[in-house]
Design an enzyme around this catalytic site. Structure first.
Site, PDB file in Angstrom:
ATOM      1  N   SER A   1     -10.022  -0.911   6.581  1.00 42.39           N
ATOM      2  CA  SER A   1      -9.267  -0.636   5.362  1.00 42.39           C
ATOM      3  C   SER A   1      -8.505  -1.822   4.794  1.00 42.39           C
ATOM      4  O   SER A   1      -7.975  -1.744   3.693  1.00 42.39           O
ATOM      5  CB  SER A   1      -8.288   0.521   5.599  1.00 42.39           C
ATOM      6  OG  SER A   1      -8.987   1.727   5.756  1.00 42.39           O
TER       7      SER A   1
ATOM      8  N   SER B   1      -9.109   1.759   2.729  1.00 38.28           N
ATOM      9  CA  SER B   1      -8.165   2.521   1.933  1.00 38.28           C
ATOM     10  C   SER B   1      -7.132   1.657   1.211  1.00 38.28           C
ATOM     11  O   SER B   1      -6.421   2.142   0.338  1.00 38.28           O
ATOM     12  CB  SER B   1      -7.433   3.529   2.835  1.00 38.28           C
ATOM     13  OG  SER B   1      -6.753   2.865   3.903  1.00 38.28           O
TER      14      SER B   1
ATOM     15  N   LYS C   1       0.850  -1.195   0.000  1.00 41.87           N
ATOM     16  CA  LYS C   1       0.000   0.000   0.000  1.00 41.87           C
ATOM     17  C   LYS C   1       0.888   1.248   0.000  1.00 41.87           C
ATOM     18  O   LYS C   1       1.855   1.330   0.766  1.00 41.87           O
ATOM     19  CB  LYS C   1      -0.879  -0.038   1.246  1.00 41.87           C
ATOM     20  CG  LYS C   1      -1.867   1.095   1.408  1.00 41.87           C
ATOM     21  CD  LYS C   1      -2.641   0.875   2.707  1.00 41.87           C
ATOM     22  CE  LYS C   1      -3.728   1.920   2.923  1.00 41.87           C
ATOM     23  NZ  LYS C   1      -4.466   1.652   4.177  1.00 41.87           N
TER      24      LYS C   1
END
Length: 530
Positions: free
Chosen positions: A228, A204, A129
């Protein structure tokens, strides 16, 4: 009029407005031309193996590490123009590292067993990420003002995975400042679902969930303060685990959590195959792995299962899709018929206040008496002060550098700090709910709960149902481990799933059940395959 009546009236009004706007948005999208290409199915054999199996074949010299890395690079080049998941790559460096692995193995000085113990993921590709530092690549979290920020070192979990022999391919898209459940920002754009590019990937850690599901990566690093990891894993039909708080280091990500929020933010593994969950967990956690019983075998017949099909009727949240309810009931029927266990239906009434509880806990000062760093401070990132209402006005004119969800969160944050008396009541409710779950689950219980009330929505729809993330967020403030497990595909070919929740430091239970359900329900499904 009491605050509770006002709150309910506001919820009803917001719900009515949202349904109306959703109807308009759906009507508009139904007339929009579909120009996107479908994501082709992964067909190369090397792309269809778990990280554990890939590492085994590399150690045994059955496959060249260079061939594995090249297969994944080629796959990313095929699918990324369609889904926009990987936002920066290090392909040349990855191929050099792969060649070093092959050279090391060619020397023949190390036997298979010693390699498995010292570098269990030798030569296995992974992605990260973008919120996490990966040396030499961007670390902006989608914030335009950080577009030139390049990581000088690796985040702690990236270091741990690289020490285990894994090779990073690049970094993936996320929502702006990691605080929204659609991965879209003004720096990298929007990420699209590999099962249907008109649908969201979640956030996210959405780019991470997407590239793994599209077979562009074996496994990846995500973080989770409100779902997330689990929401992207759900929308993309893969596995994702939010561990018990404090087990895996959060160091090296932006934004990191401060104050009380540090107890809610969790870094964890995301992968296509359940076989990789526990090995990844062990590597990412480092010495903290001794606090959990990951090597303890899980026997389904000895697990006590509890089930809830929805949150109990919060006016802020959407109703759970029927296909998700039916998938959960199929799972229950399987457990009861195949193993003779009795799945107990429970009604935990405080779950209907999940969003309010999470919000109150997120904006509460830490044990040191300091308030958590505000979202407005994160938005400014050492620049000029950000005024959310002013940014909203600029957004209407197309002049703001921030996304609408980020601006909205800045406004909500100010409102959430106003009613301290109400927040204290919700904090007490959180403590009571935590005690209730601890008593219910004990050391042998697993709670079945939807990962989200809606199957992957269309792009932008989350703006009109913004509080649905509460289905995952509640377990962050309760600090309970939770695993998202895929349960096949819907009638429209979109992923279904379930959350498996256990008591504190009983991560092995939800991980063990997830691995069993993979064999029973098929786990990850190859997108684009007939």
């Amino acid at each position: 009029m009491s605050s509770s009546v006002l709150e309910r009236s506001l919820a009803i009004l917001l719900g009515a407005v949202s349904r109306f706007l959703l109807a308009l948005l759906s009507l508009f999208q139904s007339f929009r031309p579909r120009n996107f290409r479908p994501v082709p199915p992964a067909v190369r054999p090397l792309l269809l193996l778990s990280g554990v199996e890939l590492a085994r074949r590399i150690r045994r010299r059955q496959v060249k590490c260079v061939d594995v890395i090249q297969a994944y690079i080629s796959r990313i080049k095929d699918v990324n123009p369609i889904v926009n998941a990987l936002v920066a790559e290090r392909f040349s460096a990855a191929l050099k590292e792969a060649q070093q692995v092959d050279n090391r193995l060619a020397e023949g000085s190390e036997d298979e067993k010693s390699l498995e113990e010292s570098v269990p993921y030798l030569g296995v590709p992974f992605t990260v990420k973008e919120a996490f530092a990966l040396e030499g690549l961007p670390n902006s979290s989608g914030l335009v003002s950080r577009k030139n920020v390049i990581a000088l070192t690796d985040a702690a979990v990236v270091t741990n995975l690289r020490k285990a022999g894994a090779i990073p391919l690049g970094v993936t898209n996320c929502s702006e400042l990691c605080m929204w459940y659609e991965s879209s920002n003004n720096l990298y754009g929007i990420t699209r679902n590999p099962y249907n590019v008109d649908r969201i990937v979640g956030g996210s850690s959405g780019g991470e969930g997407c590239i793994i599901a599209a077979a562009g990566s074996v496994m990846g690093v995500g973080s989770d303060i409100g779902g997330s990891i689990r929401m992207p894993a759900f929308y993309n039909g893969i596995f994702g685990h939010k561990p018990t708080t404090g087990l895996i280091p959060n160091d090296g990500q932006f934004p990191n959590a401060t104050g009380l929020r540090a107890e809610f933010l969790c870094t964890g593994p995301m992968c296509r195959y359940a076989e990789d969950l526990i090995p990844m967990f062990k590597i990412m956690a480092g010495p903290n792995v001794s606090k959990v019983k990951l090597d303890e075998e899980v026997f389904i017949k000895k697990v006590k299962f509890y089930s809830m099909e929805h949150d109990g009727g919060s006016p802020f949240l959407s109703k759970v899709d029927n296909e998700l309810i039916h998938a959960q009931r199929r799972l229950i029927a399987y457990l009861e018929v195949q193993f003779g266990v009795q799945v107990q239906q429970v009604q935990i009434h405080k779950m209907k206040y999940a969003f309010q509880i999470w919000s109150a806990m997120m904006f509460t000062e830490g044990t040191d008496g300091k308030e958590p760093e505000s979202f407005k401070e994160l938005m400014r990132d050492c620049g000029k002060e950000v005024k959310p209402l002013w940014e909203l006005a600029k957004k209407i004119l197309g002049l703001s550098a921030y996304t609408l969800p980020a601006i909205g969160l800045g406004i909500v944050e100010d409102l959430a700090k106003v009613n301290h008396r109400r927040n204290a009541k919700l904090m007490s409710m959180c403590q009571n709910l935590q005690a209730e779950f601890s008593s219910l689950l004990g050391d042998d219980g697993v709670f079945l709960y939807p990962s989200h009330p809606k199957i992957a929505p269309r792009h932008h729809h989350p703006k009109l149902m913004p509080f649905n993330f509460a289905y995952t967020a509640i377990f962050n403030v309760l600090e309970l481990p939770a695993t998202q497990c895929p349960l096949g595909l819907s009638k429209e070919g979109l992923p279904l799933g379930i959350q498996l929740v256990a008591n504190h430091h009983n991560d092995h239970l939800c991980l063990g059940v997830a691995r069993h359900l993979e064999s029973a329900f098929g786990g990850w499904r190859n997108p684009g395959a007939p």
